[in-house]
Scaffold this active site. Structure first.
Site, PDB file in Angstrom:
ATOM      1  N   ASP A 289     -11.430  -7.196   1.013  1.00  0.00           N
ATOM      2  CA  ASP A 289     -10.009  -7.571   1.132  1.00  0.00           C
ATOM      3  C   ASP A 289      -9.176  -6.776   2.135  1.00  0.00           C
ATOM      4  OD1 ASP A 289     -10.233  -5.336  -0.514  1.00  0.00           O
ATOM      5  OD2 ASP A 289      -9.288  -6.257  -2.255  1.00  0.00           O
TER       6      ASP A 289
ATOM      7  N   ARG B 112      -3.705   5.810  -3.614  1.00  0.00           N
ATOM      8  CA  ARG B 112      -2.853   6.087  -4.776  1.00  0.00           C
ATOM      9  C   ARG B 112      -2.123   7.416  -4.644  1.00  0.00           C
ATOM     10  NH1 ARG B 112      -5.361   3.123  -9.897  1.00  0.00           N
ATOM     11  NH2 ARG B 112      -6.990   1.944  -8.859  1.00  0.00           N
TER      12      ARG B 112
ATOM     13  N   GLU C 261      -1.594  -8.405  -7.125  1.00  0.00           N
ATOM     14  CA  GLU C 261      -1.716  -9.081  -5.823  1.00  0.00           C
ATOM     15  C   GLU C 261      -0.833 -10.324  -5.684  1.00  0.00           C
ATOM     16  OE1 GLU C 261      -4.278  -7.865  -7.503  1.00  0.00           O
ATOM     17  OE2 GLU C 261      -4.744  -6.189  -6.179  1.00  0.00           O
TER      18      GLU C 261
ATOM     19  N   GLU D 265      -9.661   5.444  -3.189  1.00  0.00           N
ATOM     20  CA  GLU D 265      -8.724   5.352  -4.313  1.00  0.00           C
ATOM     21  C   GLU D 265      -7.698   6.479  -4.270  1.00  0.00           C
ATOM     22  OE1 GLU D 265      -8.441   2.927  -6.324  1.00  0.00           O
ATOM     23  OE2 GLU D 265     -10.394   1.913  -6.444  1.00  0.00           O
TER      24      GLU D 265
END
Ligand code: NAG
Ligand code: NAG
Length: 599
Positions: free
Chosen positions: A364, A235, A501, A231
């Site tokens: 994903d 980010r 998305e 993360e």
């Protein structure tokens, strides 16, 4: 008066009996032999110990949400920063998982931590690094040359979100726009770092300057606090690097390098090439997530764009080498037609082969970063492309199905162990059409684009079939030929976090095919966001996309709403399809554009 007297009398009687019984107990105790007394003491302390151990163990077993550091129903104290202690307490119904954090300052503990924790390196904000050649030669892009009305509407939405954050949550990770309170997760001002490049692209110079000021003086990376490697990489590292490339401002690169050093122990501290999932930014202690020994496959394979870019920008290969070792290693592991299980163990370096295979959460972006790394390195590393092409074929073979009624194509999941097919698709999977189109634009087969078009249509249905015109977090597909609707939503999956998305894919599809239908779809969704998610001080996640009368606002504005959802909408509505050209930039998993290199 009478009543009081009665109570008094009664109390007196009760204490009398109590004293008498205590006296007789004491007498019996004295009558026991020494051995008997020792025995009783021993048993009592053993029972005590067992009770303590039991409570401790059952606390461990409670389901633990690593994202928010919450135990179900059990207040947890975690060490944060230097002696800042945070207690999460359930509010109201513990099942509803509404927690509030009470930060307790403990000055003594703060001092102790300060003594123990040596800063990794003094922040060198003022130091100017030598200009990295490749990037410096490129001209700065101007994203605001011709802004149309739809783009202006998106800019207004961004400003609205930003002003709520600025007023009520400045310097914290997220804004809770309804209660007008800040929300913290990593304590890295996520919303600010995630928004830098969006503000640059939207031409919000004033806001960007204020954010830069906070990055320079407010962003402290020497935090005694555990963060998630993935993360923080996508980010914060991604956000800083992207801001650096767009503005050529070395402040962002300095911060990125400082952060990269602090994240590196996840790799160097692991016995295998697979990194640990969590690291303490100040002490550099690494560990697996609290709920289990494994790292998520998508997390460990979604670091490479950022670490490579950092290495190239500061001219030090160690970041790229550490992260790329993961790709090499995963390349050599056995797979199912190119598809991977969602967990991998950092001690053994092996997949947990009995876990799910899916393109939603935890699976994903493994696929996304295969093709994006191939593009980032100038299409010179063949195994990345080959693994990706094999995986797309595997998706077709094992995960793609169509509904009998309307022939909607969707991507299901293979359940761990049994490998049973589950007709369920996370909204997260709607990133895939964009990635497929991107690969096609870089020369991969045309049937990838066809699969993308089919999947776009289904993703659009997950929005258009809901009365709010907003998609749920998870959609199920009806495989029975019973005339009932193709899609259905379970109660627990009906929330919408304003995830990016599908908008991301709309932007790729529009840029690559030029089909303006994708702009129209995006505009409809944007209007629904305005209608159902906009509140007085920002935008909020909602709890129920099925009820336009009561969408159950969740009082949370995620940083990806500003970094991705609004950025992709702005780019999607541009009359200039190539405003952010996919042949010049590769966009990371959090919407942060990074330059493409020659190799
Ligand atoms: C970009 O173009 C706009 C519109 O012409 C102009 O106002 C702005 O100053 C330009 N920005 C930069 C950084 O050149
Ligand atoms: C644009 O996309 C839509 C939705 O997939 C499709 O129905 C339409 O035929 C496409 N238009 C063109 C010109 O390809």
């Amino acid at each position: 008066m009478k009543k009081d007297g009665y109570v008094l009398l009664n109390l007196h009687q009760e204490s009398q009996t109590f004293i008498t019984s205590r006296k007789s107990l004491w007498r019996s105790w004295n009558q026991l032999s020494r051995l008997q007394r020792n025995l009783i003491c021993g048993i009592a302390s053993m029972v005590g110990c067992l009770i303590i151990i039991y409570h401790w163990r059952s606390g461990m077993r409670e389901s633990y949400d690593v994202r928010s550091h919450k135990y179900e129903g059990i207040p947890v104290v975690t060490q944060r920063d230097f002696g800042m202690f945070e207690r999460w307490e359930p509010k109201g119904d513990p099942k509803a998982l509404k927690f509030e954090s009470n930060v307790i300052e403990e000055p003594e503990a703060r001092e102790n931590f300060k003594k123990r924790v040596e800063p990794l390196e003094k922040p060198k904000v003022e130091e100017v690094l030598p200009p990295p050649q490749e990037i410096r030669e490129e001209k700065l892009l101007n994203f605001t040359l011709a802004v149309n009305d739809k783009q202006k509407a998106v800019i207004s939405a961004f400003k609205h979100a930003w002003s709520g954050y600025r007023e009520f949550a400045w310097g914290y990770d997220h804004l809770k726009p309804i209660s007008m309170k800040p929300h913290d997760w990593f304590r890295l001002g996520l919303t600010i770092v995630d928004s830098l490049d969006t503000m640059y692209i939207m031409g919000l110079t004033e806001e960007l300057m204020e954010a830069r000021e906070w990055i320079a003086n407010g962003l402290n990376l020497n935090k005694y606090h555990d963060v998630n490697l993935f993360e923080v990489t996508i980010r914060v590292l991604g956000g800083l690097l992207s801001a650096y490339h767009l503005t050529n401002d070395n402040l962002y690169l300095d911060k990125a390098k400082n952060l990269g050093e602090r994240l590196l122990p996840c790799f160097t501290g692991s016995p295998s090439p697979i990194p640990y999932s969590d690291v303490n930014l100040a002490s550099h202690t690494v560990h697996s997530p609290r709920w289990g020994p494994d790292s998520s496959t998508s997390e460990v394979t979604t670091l490479q764009l950022e670490f490579r870019d950092l290495s190239r920008a500061v001219d030090d290969p160690k970041f790229e080498n550490a992260a790329f070792k993961v790709s090499h290693h995963v390349h050599g592991l056995p797979k199912t037609d190119g598809l991977v299980p969602i967990f991998i163990n950092p001690r053994t370096g092996q997949f947990q082969s009995y876990t799910d295979i899916k393109l939603g959460a935890r699976g994903d972006s493994y696929y996304e970063y295969l093709v994006k790394q191939w593009i980032q390195t100038g299409k010179t590393i063949d195994f990345l492309r080959d693994d990706y092409v094999e995986a797309v074929a595997g998706i077709r073979k094992r995960l793609v199905r169509r509904t009998p009624k309307s022939n909607l194509l969707f991507i299901g999941e293979l359940k761990g162990g049994t490998r049973d097919f589950v007709p369920k698709m996370d909204h997260l999977v709607c990133y895939l059409p964009g990635t497929l189109a991107l690969g096609y634009a870089h020369g991969l087969p045309e049937d990838h684009l066809e699969l993308a078009e089919d999947l776009m249509n289904t993703c659009y249905h997950t929005y258009s079939e809901r009365p709010t015109f907003l998609a749920p977090e998870i959609t199920y597909f009806n495989l029975q030929n019973d005339g009932k609707s193709d899609l259905y939503v379970k109660m627990n999956d009906a929330h919408n976090l304003l995830r990016p998305e599908f908008i991301e894919s709309l932007w790729y599809m529009y840029q690559i095919t030029g089909n303006t239908t994708y702009q129209d779809w995006g505009w409809k969704i944007f209007q629904s966001i305005e209608k159902y998610a906009k509140v007085e001080h920002g935008y909020t996640s909602i709890g129920n996309v099925n009820n336009p009368e009561d969408v159950k606002p969740r009082d949370m504005m995620e940083s990806f709403f500003l970094s991705e959802t609004l950025k992709y909408l702005y780019l999607l509505f541009s009359d200039d399809r190539k405003l952010l050209d996919v042949h010049k930039f590769v966009v990371n998993s959090e919407g942060h554009p990074l330059p493409i290199h020659k190799s």
